[in-house]
Structures are given as C-alpha cells and as structure tokens.
Design an enzyme around this catalytic site. Structure first.
Site, PDB file in Angstrom:
ATOM      1  N   TYR A  10      48.429  20.070  49.773  1.00 45.67           N
ATOM      2  CA  TYR A  10      49.574  19.553  48.997  1.00 45.67           C
ATOM      3  C   TYR A  10      50.826  19.333  49.863  1.00 45.67           C
ATOM      4  O   TYR A  10      51.798  18.745  49.383  1.00 45.67           O
ATOM      5  CB  TYR A  10      49.978  20.531  47.898  1.00 45.67           C
ATOM      6  CG  TYR A  10      49.042  20.716  46.730  1.00 45.67           C
ATOM      7  CD1 TYR A  10      47.780  20.155  46.659  1.00 45.67           C
ATOM      8  CD2 TYR A  10      49.455  21.487  45.648  1.00 45.67           C
ATOM      9  CE1 TYR A  10      46.959  20.360  45.555  1.00 45.67           C
ATOM     10  CE2 TYR A  10      48.652  21.696  44.540  1.00 45.67           C
ATOM     11  CZ  TYR A  10      47.403  21.127  44.495  1.00 45.67           C
ATOM     12  OH  TYR A  10      46.604  21.341  43.398  1.00 45.67           O
ATOM     13  N   HIS A  93      48.269  23.022  62.367  1.00 46.54           N
ATOM     14  CA  HIS A  93      48.340  21.677  61.772  1.00 46.54           C
ATOM     15  C   HIS A  93      49.301  20.897  62.644  1.00 46.54           C
ATOM     16  O   HIS A  93      50.207  21.490  63.243  1.00 46.54           O
ATOM     17  CB  HIS A  93      48.855  21.760  60.315  1.00 46.54           C
ATOM     18  CG  HIS A  93      48.628  20.496  59.536  1.00 46.54           C
ATOM     19  ND1 HIS A  93      49.406  19.384  59.691  1.00 46.54           N
ATOM     20  CD2 HIS A  93      47.691  20.169  58.616  1.00 46.54           C
ATOM     21  CE1 HIS A  93      48.965  18.419  58.894  1.00 46.54           C
ATOM     22  NE2 HIS A  93      47.915  18.870  58.226  1.00 46.54           N
ATOM     23  N   GLU A 141      42.227  15.822  62.920  1.00 48.44           N
ATOM     24  CA  GLU A 141      43.185  14.894  62.299  1.00 48.44           C
ATOM     25  C   GLU A 141      44.100  14.291  63.361  1.00 48.44           C
ATOM     26  O   GLU A 141      45.050  14.959  63.799  1.00 48.44           O
ATOM     27  CB  GLU A 141      44.090  15.639  61.312  1.00 48.44           C
ATOM     28  CG  GLU A 141      43.386  16.354  60.192  1.00 48.44           C
ATOM     29  CD  GLU A 141      44.351  16.784  59.098  1.00 48.44           C
ATOM     30  OE1 GLU A 141      44.000  16.597  57.938  1.00 48.44           O
ATOM     31  OE2 GLU A 141      45.453  17.279  59.404  1.00 48.44           O
ATOM     32  N   GLY A 181      44.697   9.792  56.608  1.00 48.50           N
ATOM     33  CA  GLY A 181      44.566   8.472  56.002  1.00 48.50           C
ATOM     34  C   GLY A 181      43.382   8.297  55.070  1.00 48.50           C
ATOM     35  O   GLY A 181      43.100   7.198  54.598  1.00 48.50           O
ATOM     36  N   ALA A 202      45.486  14.548  51.921  1.00 45.46           N
ATOM     37  CA  ALA A 202      46.726  14.908  51.229  1.00 45.46           C
ATOM     38  C   ALA A 202      47.290  13.736  50.426  1.00 45.46           C
ATOM     39  O   ALA A 202      47.020  13.602  49.230  1.00 45.46           O
ATOM     40  CB  ALA A 202      47.748  15.419  52.243  1.00 45.46           C
TER      41      ALA A 202
END
Ligand code: G3P
Length: 222
Positions: A10, A93, A141, A181, A202
């Site tokens: 989120y 992240h 990612e 994406g 997300a």
C-alpha cells in the site's frame, strides 16, 4: 507450477490509508477466495492491527528492523508487528533502502518471530545476494519502473529471468517475485512465464478507481 503469490504494497497511498486499508484488503480477500490465489497486503504500520483484525487474509509489514526489545526508539520490533496480526514483512525496498548488514539483521528478526520474509532487490546481483541470506522470497523491482505503469515483465524481462536463474543456483528454496509497473493480466502472465512465482505490486491496484476490478483483471490469465 502452482498458483502465484501476490503481495500488494500500500506504500503511503491515501487510498490505502486508515479505513481505505481495510476496504482494499476486503477486495483482496474476495478475489483471493474466488480464485484460490493467495493475496497478501502490506498496509502502513499503524494500519496492520486494523486490517488484520477486520479482514482474514495475510497481512505483511512494510518494514522490520533487526532489533530486539529495549532501547530502540522509532524502530519496528518483530514481536510488535506479529502481535498486531502481521504474518510477514517486506525487508528493504528502493523506497526504504537498507545496508546488507541491516537486511541480514531484519531477516534474522523475521525468522525469530516466525514472520514470512520478502527481501526486495533492484537488480540481478542484489537479488543473488539477498537469496544467499535465505528469505522466503526475493522480489526484484527495477527502481526506474516502480510506479511507472510500465511492467518490468515486459520492459526488462532479462532482469526477471536473470534473477530466477541466479536464485536457483544460490538457494532453490527461495521463491522469486517481481514487481514494478505490474497491473494487468498480461503483466502477471508474462512475469510467470519468465519463471517468477508471483508479483509484488502497488499503484496499479491501490490507486485504481475499483481495486477489486483491477485485481480481477490482474489474475485473469493465471
Ligand atoms: O513494492 C511494490 C512496488 O515498488 C511496485 O510499485 O506501483 O510499480 O506497482 P508499482
């Protein structure tokens, strides 16, 4: 291969904050029940208890520090998120970068408290390094594609297949997710065809006008 694992981060999106966190989790639960696909959500830390109390689905923390009980003001303690209802955590992240030593300490804390672990990485070498630590999942990612709407599985397929190959050589118990994406059914399909076992995503879902419809589209080619 079995059904994929989907993790919905989120971030700090308004739509996924407070009561919005619960509503999106309810949409995830409905789609998960209909499809049999495991969908986990990673709300903001203060929303973990609220989501886990109101919706029966796996809740992950967005972060965990490699610390124990004691003098650690402002840190995220494994026991606290576990007691709040989390069953897992993201670690590292591109938007919350940790050092290798911090990643290792966070993973140790996750294991200590029985939390499932997803270490996020940004390229093949960091994915290999993360896999060597032995988390449950690594999630590759590329930062330049995060939030872009351009799916990693189409824009940079080599980073996904390269991560899958690297992880298989280092620790075949570690599962590989990919993200950045991803929002449509064909993006998830391409990610699975490249050898990943699921996705971490997300904006495509959290910011969608209708998150449930967006999730249904995401899984339609599984
Ligand atoms: O952690 C998931 C993430 O960084 C990907 O974001 O918005 O590109 O799906 P998004």
């Amino acid at each position: 291969m079995g059904l994929p694992f989907i993790v919905l981060n989120y971030k700090t999106y308004l739509q996924g904050t407070g009561q919005g966190a619960v509503e999106i989790a309810k949409a995830c639960k409905a789609v998960s029940e209909d499809s049999g696909i495991e969908i986990a959500v990673a709300p903001q830390l203060p929303d973990i208890y609220r989501v886990a109390s109101e919706v029966e689905l796996p809740v992950f923390s967005q972060h965990l520090d490699g610390i124990g009980a004691g003098s650690f003001t402002g840190h995220v303690f494994g026991k606290s998120i576990k007691d709040a209802g989390a069953v897992g955590t993201l670690i590292n992240h591109s938007e919350k970068r940790l050092t290798l030593a911090e990643i290792e300490a966070s993973l140790k804390a996750a294991k200590k408290f029985g939390l499932r672990s997803v270490i996020c990485t940004n390229n093949v070498p960091t994915t290999a390094a993360a896999a060597a630590l032995g988390p449950d999942y690594v999630a590759i990612e590329p930062p330049e594609l995060i939030g872009s709407g351009i799916p990693v599985s189409k824009a940079d397929p080599e980073v996904v297949s390269g991560s899958v190959e690297a992880v298989a050589k280092i620790n075949s118990q570690v599962k590989v997710l990919c993200g950045a994406g991803i929002s449509k059914g064909e993006d998830l399909r391409a990610a699975l065809d490249l050898g990943s076992q699921g996705v971490l995503l997300a904006s495509g879902i959290v910011k969608a006008a209708d998150p449930k419809a967006a999730l249904e589209d995401l899984i339609r080619l599984v």
